[in-house]
Design a protein around this motif. Structure first.
Motif, PDB file in Angstrom:
ATOM      1  N   ASN A 218       0.632  -0.936  -0.052  1.00  0.00           N
ATOM      2  CA  ASN A 218       0.032   0.178   0.107  1.00  0.00           C
ATOM      3  C   ASN A 218       0.746   1.418   0.037  1.00  0.00           C
ATOM      4  N   ARG A 219       0.764   1.832  -1.206  1.00  0.00           N
ATOM      5  CA  ARG A 219       1.759   3.063  -1.052  1.00  0.00           C
ATOM      6  C   ARG A 219       0.711   4.402  -1.570  1.00  0.00           C
ATOM      7  N   ASP A 220       0.784   5.397  -0.532  1.00  0.00           N
ATOM      8  CA  ASP A 220      -0.080   6.670  -0.728  1.00  0.00           C
ATOM      9  C   ASP A 220      -1.562   6.046  -1.171  1.00  0.00           C
ATOM     10  N   GLY A 221      -2.124   5.039  -0.505  1.00  0.00           N
ATOM     11  CA  GLY A 221      -3.408   4.692  -0.964  1.00  0.00           C
ATOM     12  C   GLY A 221      -3.704   3.970  -2.141  1.00  0.00           C
ATOM     13  N   VAL A 222      -2.520   3.745  -2.819  1.00  0.00           N
ATOM     14  CA  VAL A 222      -2.649   2.814  -4.088  1.00  0.00           C
ATOM     15  C   VAL A 222      -2.038   1.444  -3.541  1.00  0.00           C
ATOM     16  N   LEU A 223      -2.571   0.515  -4.162  1.00  0.00           N
ATOM     17  CA  LEU A 223      -2.136  -0.718  -3.893  1.00  0.00           C
ATOM     18  C   LEU A 223      -1.308  -1.229  -5.254  1.00  0.00           C
ATOM     19  N   LEU A 224       0.041  -1.458  -4.935  1.00  0.00           N
ATOM     20  CA  LEU A 224       0.719  -1.893  -6.072  1.00  0.00           C
ATOM     21  C   LEU A 224       1.165  -3.547  -5.943  1.00  0.00           C
ATOM     22  N   CYS A 245      -7.739  -5.858 -10.935  1.00  0.00           N
ATOM     23  CA  CYS A 245      -7.122  -4.739 -11.868  1.00  0.00           C
ATOM     24  C   CYS A 245      -8.343  -4.041 -12.379  1.00  0.00           C
ATOM     25  N   ARG A 246      -8.422  -2.579 -12.166  1.00  0.00           N
ATOM     26  CA  ARG A 246      -9.602  -1.914 -12.992  1.00  0.00           C
ATOM     27  C   ARG A 246      -8.867  -1.483 -14.176  1.00  0.00           C
ATOM     28  N   GLY A 255      -2.514   0.540  -9.941  1.00  0.00           N
ATOM     29  CA  GLY A 255      -2.875  -0.043  -8.689  1.00  0.00           C
ATOM     30  C   GLY A 255      -3.778  -0.960  -8.826  1.00  0.00           C
ATOM     31  N   VAL A 256      -3.867  -2.050  -7.896  1.00  0.00           N
ATOM     32  CA  VAL A 256      -4.827  -3.091  -8.112  1.00  0.00           C
ATOM     33  C   VAL A 256      -5.994  -2.716  -6.868  1.00  0.00           C
ATOM     34  N   GLY A 280      -8.464   6.539 -10.752  1.00  0.00           N
ATOM     35  CA  GLY A 280      -8.234   6.629  -9.145  1.00  0.00           C
ATOM     36  C   GLY A 280      -7.177   5.850  -8.673  1.00  0.00           C
ATOM     37  N   GLY A 281      -7.073   4.757  -9.247  1.00  0.00           N
ATOM     38  CA  GLY A 281      -5.849   4.042  -8.781  1.00  0.00           C
ATOM     39  C   GLY A 281      -4.458   3.985  -9.774  1.00  0.00           C
ATOM     40  N   ARG A 282      -4.405   4.937 -10.685  1.00  0.00           N
ATOM     41  CA  ARG A 282      -3.342   5.290 -11.254  1.00  0.00           C
ATOM     42  C   ARG A 282      -2.399   6.352 -10.673  1.00  0.00           C
ATOM     43  N   ALA A 283      -1.036   5.734 -10.045  1.00  0.00           N
ATOM     44  CA  ALA A 283      -0.472   6.622  -9.611  1.00  0.00           C
ATOM     45  C   ALA A 283       0.187   7.500 -10.456  1.00  0.00           C
TER      46      ALA A 283
END
Lengths: 301, 422
Positions: A218-224, A245-246, A255-256, A280-283
């Motif tokens: 979990n990095r800055d709210g994004v799951l990698l 994955c979206r 992000g997943v 929203g999941g794209r860093a």
């Protein structure tokens, strides 16, 4: 509903097919970008429909960052083998080796930005005058103002203040030598339309889109997802979660999300109830509020 | 799954919104998107943060529709933006056009594909020049349905008289225009009255809410299903082992209904043949109508290429080189009288010369000025052109697809005008 009415999905399909045929008619050497994500899989499907029973009259191009999910590549290769269509692969690594692209440094160096370099090199090398992409206007604010036929100068740049007006279904693909176009046949589709169409047409997707177990951080709210290209910061750790994955892109920035959606029906239900946009999941979009606009101006899709 | 089944039966309604920020246009669009759950949490977070950064009180819904950084910095909208939302009944595409000086060019663009236009009127101010301009453009572009939303009813105490006055003012003006189907709705976009939910503060209003209108208005007859028109877009010749001699004509049906076995005439050659098959990837179909994209094969081997049109022998379009067109000029370079332009019409491309300016329209007064021959950015006028080859067209009034053209500047390759054939 009267018998001479199309459903909205059929109307969107018809519009996309019209645009694909218009590209084949108006440009000398078009190419279709293919990433292995659901939008490009739909584009591929629509292109097969548009030129049936003929073959697709242009090649597909995949810009390979080298940081792909292995499932995506396996899927891509099998799809091409089964349909016998023509795919060209351009490697970001080649641009790095040539020195035209420079690898980012840091904890999760993303090659997402470098794709633009490789893409432009690939277009120039192949003398392609039009590149089609699966971008949609509902994805992001800068995309909401994009045309179907988007004119780019010889550097591949997008000038938002100098776009051609687009009226009715009359598309103007005229350009000077060296200039090119980006064309977005599924501009008017939403994420929900895409999923409903996939279900309706029984289109096969990479397994990544469906719920599976994966080690993530979990990095800055994004799951990698765990891969060789991400280094953990202090205090971070890999945890196994049930995710899907979206969107599918570079492993370092896609992000997943936690999900138990195993079937297309589950996914549709999830999309209908979700309150976060798919990007929203794209860093890569989180780097600044106008990140997409800046990348598009530089020649990104 | 019931939800999915419903989704597959939905229709698509494209509408355009005209009005300035002061009319509450952004608030109205924001409300439609918000109430139909098309705004997501992360978008709301960004909006909240940006609003705070700019020192604004509360969440500025206008930021949602102003997409580009260059616009947000200047606080203006420079282009048509497309928004999407869906209800269980229909899917909607909004062409959101800005109301400032570039309005004509942008509104014409948004209107060209719209089934319906929402015109916003401030209940305190009433019908003003801008309302008239928007109504005129809606009629010029033949948008089939108009919804006049009399907004900010909360600021006139939901007064019936204010609404009735604006309604009759508008009707008096629009009698001079070609507007077929107009609806008047008193709303408050800010408080949500008659937008999605029926207002309890306007019992005197018996019509439908805006959302109800958008969901239920009959759009089935917006396409022409009478005059058969099939412009050939791309010839499909697989030349493969499986299909060695296949010759299919692909394109979109732009009018009428084509059926397997129908006799057709090819323009411009005049040859006739019969439709052998209508093919799609999902298998052959018996009939095709507008706006379906299909591929046809014919019984006879005829030389047909892109730009040709398949029609019925007893119902043919005009085939002429001298054409009168109402145009909207969209470029900073003024139109050149006697100048040559590339013209696009259906799948045809030709060249044309501007022979004459019949009149220029003052869109505030609807006055036709026959002396002023200068057509520049955002001007609307009637011109006569001569094309290098005959175009196969219908009047725009009869068919928007076969009655519309664009002009392209041959020096810059830019689209400089939108035209409606008279």
């Amino acid at each position: 509903m009267s018998s001479y009415n199309l459903t909205h999905l059929k109307e969107l399909e018809s519009e996309a097919i019209f645009i694909l045929r218009e590209v084949a008619a108006q440009f000398e050497k078009p190419v279709m970008l293919f990433s292995g994500g659901k939008d490009s899989i739909i584009m591929f499907h629509l292109a097969r429909k548009a030129f049936y029973p003929g073959k697709i009259p242009f090649p597909l191009m995949h810009v390979d960052t080298g940081h792909n999910f292995p499932e995506t590549l396996k899927f891509r290769d099998r799809l091409m083998e089964e349909t016998g269509e023509n795919l060209i692969v351009k490697y970001v690594q080649d641009s790095i080796d040539r020195g035209t692209a420079v690898e980012e440094i840091g904890l999760n160096p993303s090659r997402n930005g470098l794709q633009t370099v490789t893409l432009l090199e690939g277009l120039e090398e192949g003398k392609y005058d039009c590149a089609m992409g699966g971008a949609r206007r509902d994805e992001e604010k800068a995309r909401a103002k994009e045309r179907f036929f988007s004119h780019r100068d010889e550097f591949g740049q997008w000038d938002p203040k100098n776009q051609r007006p687009e009226l009715w279904n009359l598309f103007n693909g005229r350009k000077r030598i060296g200039e090119h176009f980006r064309v977005f046949p599924i501009s008017n589709w939403t994420e929900m339309d895409v999923w409903q169409y996939i279900l309706h047409e029984s289109i096969e997707l990479p397994s990544l889109y469906f719920s599976h177990k994966r080690e993530v951080v979990n990095r800055d709210g994004v799951l990698l997802g765990k891969c060789d290209y991400i280094t953990l910061k202090d205090g971070e750790k890999w945890e196994e979660k049930t995710v899907r994955c979206r969107t599918i892109g570079d492993m370092t920035c896609t992000g997943v999300s936690e999900s138990t959606a195993k079937t297309l029906e589950d996914i549709i239900e999830e999309v209908a109830s979700t309150r976060i946009t798919e990007r929203g999941g794209r860093a890569d979009d989180k780097r600044s509020e106008a990140a997409m606009e800046d990348r598009k101006k530089e020649g990104y899709f | 799954m019931i939800e999915t089944k419903g989704y597959l039966d939905m229709e698509l309604l494209r509408f355009t919104t005209a009005g300035s920020v002061d009319d509450g246009k952004s608030t109205l669009i924001g409300r439609l998107l918000y109430d139909s759950k098309a705004i997501f949490e992360d978008q709301m977070d960004i909006l909240e943060e940006t609003s705070k950064q700019r020192g604004e009180e509360g969440i500025n819904l206008a930021l949602l529709t102003d997409g580009l950084r260059s616009e947000r910095e200047q606080g203006i909208t420079i282009d048509v933006a497309y928004r999407y939302f869906a209800t269980p009944k229909r899917k909607f595409i909004i062409a959101d056009t800005p109301g400032h000086i570039q309005y004509t060019r942008n509104m014409v663009t948004g209107a060209s594909t719209a089934n319906l236009a929402i015109l916003l009127v401030d209940a305190r101010i009433g019908v003003i020049e801008q309302t008239k301009r928007h109504a005129f453009i809606a009629s010029l572009l033949q948008i089939p349905h108009i919804a006049v939303c009399i907004n900010k009813m909360d600021l006139v105490n939901y007064d019936k008289e204010a609404y009735e006055k604006i309604k009759s003012d508008f009707q008096r003006f629009s009698a001079k225009l070609e507007i077929k189907d107009v609806h008047f709705i008193p709303i408050s976009a800010l408080h949500g009255d008659n937008v999605v939910d029926r207002s309890s503060r306007m019992d005197w209003y018996e019509g439908s809410t805006l959302m109800h209108l958008l969901e239920n208005i009959h759009i089935g007859s917006d396409h022409n299903h009478v005059d058969c028109r099939f412009p050939v877009q791309f010839v499909i010749r697989p030349q493969s082992k499986e299909y060695p001699d296949y010759r299919g004509y692909s394109g979109r049906v732009e009018g009428g209904v084509f059926k397997e076995g129908d006799e057709i005439t090819v323009l411009p050659s005049g040859f006739t043949s019969k439709i052998k098959s209508i093919d799609t990837f999902d298998g052959p179909i018996k009939e095709a109508f507008s706006p379906m994209s299909i591929c046809m094969t014919l019984e006879d081997d005829i030389d047909i290429s892109r730009g040709d049109m398949l029609v019925r022998e007893n119902n043919q379009p005009n085939a002429e080189q001298d054409i009168d067109v109402m145009i909207c000029w969209m470029n900073e370079r003024k139109m050149i009288l006697r100048g040559k332009y590339t013209i696009r019409h259906t799948t045809q491309t030709a060249r044309c010369i501007v022979k004459d300016v019949k009149y220029k329209m003052d869109i505030n007064t609807l006055h036709r000025d026959e002396e002023d021959k200068e057509i520049g950015l955002n001007d609307i006028g009637r011109i006569s052109i001569r094309t290098t080859k005959p175009l196969f067209f219908d009047s725009y009034r009869r068919n928007r697809n076969t009655g519309s053209i664009i002009l392209i500047d041959e020096a810059t390759n830019e689209t400089v005008a939108a035209g409606m054939i008279i």
